[in-house]
Design a protein around this motif. Structure first.
Motif: not given
Length: 149
Positions: A71, A126-127, A129
């Motif tokens: 990511h 936010r993602s 990860y």
């Protein structure tokens, strides 16, 4: 294409603003190798290690280490290959960074922003990860979610 080198990087003094042109990534919170020399560990967050483990006393996100690395690589423009060492080669957008000092060894802890992405540490949180980590500058980072100790 920028050369991939492991330069003897000095830690950048806290509060110093600097530019990083990413050339390689190890895992989801760094280091990110910069063409200019520094190796950056993203400040205020923790991601799993590349072997999928979490070190004792570190926040441990659910997302795997390889997924977190991939990511971050995507945020930096995508993979351009892989070195025999396992480092993923990137040619991403220039980063605008502010050092928060040493991140152990010759790594500089830093908050870095990329055009179109914003703060990389916050994008990783936010993602899902990475988790915020108070110990390394996670207080007040990315809004209201509670940082880990």
């Amino acid at each position: 294409m920028l050369p991939f080198m492991f330069l003897a990087a000095a830690v950048i003094a806290p509060g110093t603003r600097f530019t990083c042109t990413p050339v390689a990534v190890w895992d989801g919170d760094g280091p990110i190798w910069c063409a200019e020399g520094p190796k950056i560990r993203l400040a205020g967050i923790a991601a799993r290690e590349i072997d999928e483990s979490c070190r004792p006393g570190h926040p441990c996100p659910q997302a795997g280490g390889r997924a977190a690395r991939d990511h971050l690589v995507a945020l930096l423009g995508g993979a351009r290959g892989t070195r025999s060492t396992g480092h993923v080669i990137v040619r991403g957008p220039r980063l605008s960074c502010v050092s928060n000092g040493s991140a152990k060894g010759d790594r500089t802890g830093a908050l870095c922003r990329a055009a179109g992405v914003g703060d990389l540490s916050c994008a990783m949180v936010r993602s899902g990860y990475a988790l915020r980590w108070r110990r390394y500058g996670g207080d007040g980072l990315c809004g209201s979610e509670r940082p880990q100790d």
